[in-house]
Design a protein around this motif. Structure first.
Motif, PDB file in Angstrom:
ATOM      1  N   THR A  90       0.864  -1.181   0.000  1.00  0.00           N
ATOM      2  CA  THR A  90       0.000   0.000   0.000  1.00  0.00           C
ATOM      3  C   THR A  90       0.896   1.225   0.000  1.00  0.00           C
ATOM      4  O   THR A  90       1.829   1.320   0.828  1.00  0.00           O
ATOM      5  N   LEU A 124       1.262   5.039   0.746  1.00  0.00           N
ATOM      6  CA  LEU A 124       0.647   6.076   1.576  1.00  0.00           C
ATOM      7  C   LEU A 124       1.280   7.427   1.270  1.00  0.00           C
ATOM      8  O   LEU A 124       2.444   7.499   0.819  1.00  0.00           O
ATOM      9  N   PRO A 125       0.527   8.498   1.504  1.00  0.00           N
ATOM     10  CA  PRO A 125       1.109   9.835   1.320  1.00  0.00           C
ATOM     11  C   PRO A 125       2.227  10.066   2.320  1.00  0.00           C
ATOM     12  O   PRO A 125       2.320   9.394   3.353  1.00  0.00           O
ATOM     13  N   SER A 161       4.365  11.013   5.326  1.00  0.00           N
ATOM     14  CA  SER A 161       4.038  11.316   6.732  1.00  0.00           C
ATOM     15  C   SER A 161       5.141  10.758   7.616  1.00  0.00           C
ATOM     16  O   SER A 161       6.004   9.995   7.166  1.00  0.00           O
ATOM     17  N   ARG A 191       6.849  -0.505   7.333  1.00  0.00           N
ATOM     18  CA  ARG A 191       6.668   0.808   6.688  1.00  0.00           C
ATOM     19  C   ARG A 191       8.050   1.385   6.389  1.00  0.00           C
ATOM     20  O   ARG A 191       8.916   1.406   7.283  1.00  0.00           O
ATOM     21  N   GLN A 247       9.999   4.765   4.609  1.00  0.00           N
ATOM     22  CA  GLN A 247       9.851   6.153   4.184  1.00  0.00           C
ATOM     23  C   GLN A 247      10.785   6.419   3.002  1.00  0.00           C
ATOM     24  O   GLN A 247      11.996   6.282   3.116  1.00  0.00           O
ATOM     25  N   HIS A 293       6.648   9.440  -0.614  1.00  0.00           N
ATOM     26  CA  HIS A 293       5.704   8.361  -0.257  1.00  0.00           C
ATOM     27  C   HIS A 293       6.169   7.641   1.016  1.00  0.00           C
ATOM     28  O   HIS A 293       7.322   7.723   1.418  1.00  0.00           O
ATOM     29  N   LYS A 311       3.681   0.944   2.784  1.00  0.00           N
ATOM     30  CA  LYS A 311       3.188   0.038   3.820  1.00  0.00           C
ATOM     31  C   LYS A 311       3.161  -1.381   3.240  1.00  0.00           C
ATOM     32  O   LYS A 311       2.409  -1.649   2.288  1.00  0.00           O
TER      33      LYS A 311
END
Length: 449
Positions: free
Chosen positions: A98, A100-101, A103, A147, A149, A153, A156
């Motif tokens: 997945t 994710l934006p 963060s 997760r 980084q 992006h 996940k």
């Protein structure tokens, strides 16, 4: 040894008290203890080596897949949804990806102390990916969440736990525990078969020591050493029984001849005129008869008597009646089952001798019996002069006469206490003398019954 005098001194005593006393449980401990130690070492080696190695290899494979995904995203242009990368991760790598934006990563999840997965997977991620990452290996028992980084992006990635962790360890435990139980069952069956002849030998020796018949089915069995011990016991028992039989036959002949002579003396005295000399001779003959009976009873010890049941309450009533005829007070008490398994005539003679000894030297006598479990205790106490402590062992010797004549009376044989102790020991017990709370002597008989 130093540890016997230092702070570790109580340890051997603790183990001595805690260890079972029987040969069967001790033999099981000898077999099971090394087995448990060996299994523990194997389990430790497995957990520390094999399990850790397998988990490390699985984790390294998953981390390489994660690194490949990151490399594809950064090397080849992707659409906004990164559908191709997600499809490849799902179909070819069995990973749920997945995107994710951007963060911040969540706070680290605390892992259990003995959780090796979190440490191994984290180490592989740090070495291979070299980007900020976050792991959750404990929230879901069936999966692991990663997760990572990257620029623009946060990836996940959810992997199945069996892909990164050696989850089949229960098979090892099943095999280890199962084989241990099988070995223990085999050991128990084997030990029972080997120890049964030893227990039979102990029971036969115990019965013979108490004057009882050995079991009819007793015969040498088991290991060669046990067979030799059983055969030696049987031979010893036969020799002792032959000696007892020969002694009994000899004593029967001697007693018959001596009684015949005493009977002739009595008949001759009956033809004499009444006079003081005749009465003196009659007293001498009666004294000789009584001494003869005492000597023969001491020598025979009634070994040929069979074991049977004796009612303590009836025996106590007879003791009271005999004491009443002599003008003495005897208090009796029976605690527990009054029926005991002894040689009835021998045991009655034992207690009668002790009570007769007390009646001769005291006015008040107490006889208390306590039958608890497989043991019987009989305490005979009186208010007489007693026996000094330093002479209490001496009074049990045959024909010993103390200055106070506590163990005999005028014209006695000095065999009453000797016969009593012999009977007690032939039953597997003993007699102990001590001071009585009534002020005289206390004779305590303790035998299995």
């Amino acid at each position: 040894m130093p540890w016997r005098r230092g702070p570790l001194r109580p340890i051997p005593r603790f183990f001595a008290r805690s260890m079972p006393k029987g040969i069967f449980p001790r033999s099981l401990i000898i077999i099971i203890a090394p087995m448990v130690l060996l299994q523990s070492v194997l389990a430790f080696v497995f957990m520390e080596r094999h399990w850790q190695m397998v988990t490390q290899r699985l984790s390294a494979a998953v981390v390489r897949d994660v690194a490949s995904i990151i490399d594809m995203i950064e090397t080849f242009p992707q659409d906004a949804r990164m559908s191709q990368v997600i499809r490849i991760a799902d179909q070819d790598m069995d990973l749920d990806l997945t995107v994710l934006p951007p963060s911040a990563l969540p706070a680290p999840v605390r892992s259990p102390i003995f959780d090796i997965l979190n440490g191994i997977l984290g180490s592989e991620m740090a070495d291979e990916v070299k980007r900020p990452f976050w792991l959750d290996t404990t929230s879901n028992p069936n999966s692991v969440e990663i997760r990572v980084q990257i620029p623009d992006h946060v990836l996940k990635i959810v992997a199945k736990r069996k892909s990164v962790y050696a989850s089949k360890t229960y098979i090892f435990w099943i095999w280890m525990v199962g084989t241990s139980l099988v070995l223990i069952v085999i050991a128990i069956l084997f030990l029972r078969n080997q120890i049964r002849p030893i227990q039979a030998l102990a029971e036969a020796a115990d019965n013979f020591g108490r004057g009882q018949q050995t079991p009819a089915d007793f015969r040498p069995a088991g290991a060669s050493e046990v067979r030799r011990a059983s055969l030696a016991f049987i031979q010893m028992r036969d020799r002792i029984e032959r000696q007892i039989e020969q002694r009994t036959q000899m004593l029967n002949g001697v007693s018959h001849d001596l009684r015949t002579i005493l009977t002739r003396f009595r008949l001759q005295l009956e033809f004499m005129d009444e006079s003081e000399d005749k009465r003196e001779l009659q007293r001498d003959v009666e004294e000789m008869q009584r001494m003869l009976e005492g000597y023969l009873a001491f020598a025979k010890d009634e070994q040929g008597e069979d074991v049977g049941e004796l009612d303590l309450e009836q025996m106590m009533q007879r003791l009271q009646s005999d004491a009443d005829r002599k003008g003495k007070s005897v208090e009796t008490d029976v605690d527990g089952d009054p029926l005991i398994t002894v040689r009835p005539d021998s045991f009655t003679r034992l207690v009668t001798n002790l009570v007769a000894n007390a009646v001769r030297h005291a006015n008040r006598i107490s006889v208390r019996a306590r039958h608890e479990g497989r043991w019987l205790t009989v305490a005979v106490e009186d208010d007489g002069p007693g026996i000094p402590a330093e002479k209490r062992d001496e009074v049990f010797k045959p024909f010993v006469r103390l200055d106070t004549a506590r163990n005999i009376d005028a014209g006695g044989t000095g065999l009453g206490l000797s016969i009593a102790r012999d009977i007690a020991r032939s039953h597997g017990g003993d007699i102990l003398l001590s001071d009585s709370s009534m002020g005289g002597l206390r004779a305590l008989v303790r035998i299995p019954a």
